[in-house]
Design an enzyme around this catalytic site. Structure first.
Site, PDB file in Angstrom:
ATOM      1  N   HIS A 112       1.093  -1.240  -0.077  1.00 22.77           N
ATOM      2  CA  HIS A 112       0.142  -0.062  -0.061  1.00 22.77           C
ATOM      3  C   HIS A 112       0.944   1.347   0.033  1.00 22.77           C
ATOM      4  O   HIS A 112       1.932   1.463   0.940  1.00 22.77           O
ATOM      5  CB  HIS A 112      -0.958   0.050   1.174  1.00 22.77           C
ATOM      6  CG  HIS A 112      -1.635   1.386   1.447  1.00 22.77           C
ATOM      7  ND1 HIS A 112      -1.320   2.171   2.678  1.00 22.77           N
ATOM      8  CD2 HIS A 112      -2.409   1.813   0.457  1.00 22.77           C
ATOM      9  CE1 HIS A 112      -2.064   3.329   2.331  1.00 22.77           C
ATOM     10  NE2 HIS A 112      -3.042   3.081   1.392  1.00 22.77           N
ATOM     11  N   SER A 113       0.683   2.164  -0.951  1.00 23.83           N
ATOM     12  CA  SER A 113       1.352   3.251  -0.922  1.00 23.83           C
ATOM     13  C   SER A 113       2.851   3.357  -1.137  1.00 23.83           C
ATOM     14  O   SER A 113       3.355   2.797  -1.944  1.00 23.83           O
ATOM     15  CB  SER A 113       0.862   4.232   0.330  1.00 23.83           C
ATOM     16  OG  SER A 113       1.337   5.536   0.148  1.00 23.83           O
ATOM     17  N   LEU A 114       3.394   3.806  -0.206  1.00 23.81           N
ATOM     18  CA  LEU A 114       4.956   3.525  -0.061  1.00 23.81           C
ATOM     19  C   LEU A 114       5.193   1.983  -0.226  1.00 23.81           C
ATOM     20  O   LEU A 114       6.222   1.554  -1.093  1.00 23.81           O
ATOM     21  CB  LEU A 114       5.767   3.960   1.378  1.00 23.81           C
ATOM     22  CG  LEU A 114       7.217   3.562   1.546  1.00 23.81           C
ATOM     23  CD1 LEU A 114       8.181   4.189   0.481  1.00 23.81           C
ATOM     24  CD2 LEU A 114       7.651   3.731   2.853  1.00 23.81           C
TER      25      LEU A 114
END
Length: 281
Positions: free
Chosen positions: A101-103
């Protein structure tokens, strides 16, 4: 519903804390959270995926319950690839699927391109390649990062939250999260001190990254992904993940399925059943 087991993975810079869901006989899936989040980010989603995979979510270095780096050290983006490889090695997984998720999605996608032989499948939520900068940004960003790093010792002490609810409320405001979603991250992301709680993540994580990739570099890297990939994006689009940019990145991956679901950047916490249904479908 699968109950999580706490793990500690010994790596060269300390310990990576982790949580495991699902039977160890199932195919392995390593989960990577977003910046300033932790393995609690997957508390809602992982049990739903544990019917198909053994899910291990790690706290990246400096996050959650994992070790901080030594005084004076930097948190460089590329060093997180060492955490991924070390986690796979300690778990005894020569090949596994990655969930990010994300990073974590940025890291998972680039790791899959760097080491295609170690990645079976990619499951990405709000992340495909890292944030980028233009050449005009390079010099001022480098100076800003160096100045922040040099001045770190002069920073004010960490804010003490007198109650957990106060910390949860602060996280809700910072990330547009519901209290239930924020709670999952906060409970693993604080430590008790005299008078209340402070964030457990290393404050140095907030220092500006001295360098970023250009968009052309990211596109070139993503073309190296060989694993079947499923990317889930929030609708409406997150401001720093504009549709045109994400579509251009997706087009560089040979075998990619793109799903857009109603929600915000943390839609896997806010609407885990819908995200799980998409990833399991």
């Amino acid at each position: 519903m699968s109950v999580a087991e706490e793990l500690e993975l010994d790596v060269n810079h300390g310990v990576l804390a982790a949580r495991r869901w699902g039977a160890t006989s199932l195919p392995p899936l390593l989960a990577l959270h977003g910046w300033l989040d932790n393995a609690g980010s997957f508390d809602a989603l992982a049990p739903l995926l544990a019917t198909r995979w053994q899910v291990v979510a790690i706290d990246l270095r400096g996050h959650g319950l994992s070790s901080h780096l030594a005084a004076g050290a930097w948190y460089h983006y590329v060093d997180y690839f060492d955490d991924i490889r070390a986690a796979l090695d300690v778990l005894g997984w020569s090949r596994a699927s990655l969930l990010g998720h994300s990073l974590g999605g940025a890291l998972a996608s680039q790791f899959a391109a760097i080491y295609p032989e170690r990645v079976e499948r990619l499951l990405l939520i709000e992340g495909l390649g890292p944030l980028t900068y233009t050449l005009e940004d390079a010099l001022p960003r480098l100076r800003q990062a160096l100045d922040q790093h040099a001045a770190f010792a002069l920073r004010r002490p960490l804010r003490v939250y007198t109650t957990l609810d106060e910390a949860i409320h602060a996280r809700c405001l910072a990330n547009d999260l519901s209290p239930a979603a924020a709670r999952a991250i906060v409970l693993r992301g604080v430590r008790e001190v005299e008078g209340g709680w402070v964030w457990s993540s290393d404050p140095r994580l907030t220092v500006v990254s001295p360098q970023r990739y250009t968009e052309d570099e990211v596109l070139a890297t993503l073309a190296g992904i060989q694993a079947p990939t499923h990317l889930v994006l929030a609708d409406p689009a997150t401001s720093y993940l504009p549709l045109a940019m994400m579509q251009a990145r997706a087009d560089r991956v040979a075998d990619l399925r793109l799903t857009r679901l109603p929600g915000n950047h943390h839609l896997h916490l806010e609407n885990a059943p819908a995200v799980a249904a998409a990833l399991l479908g």
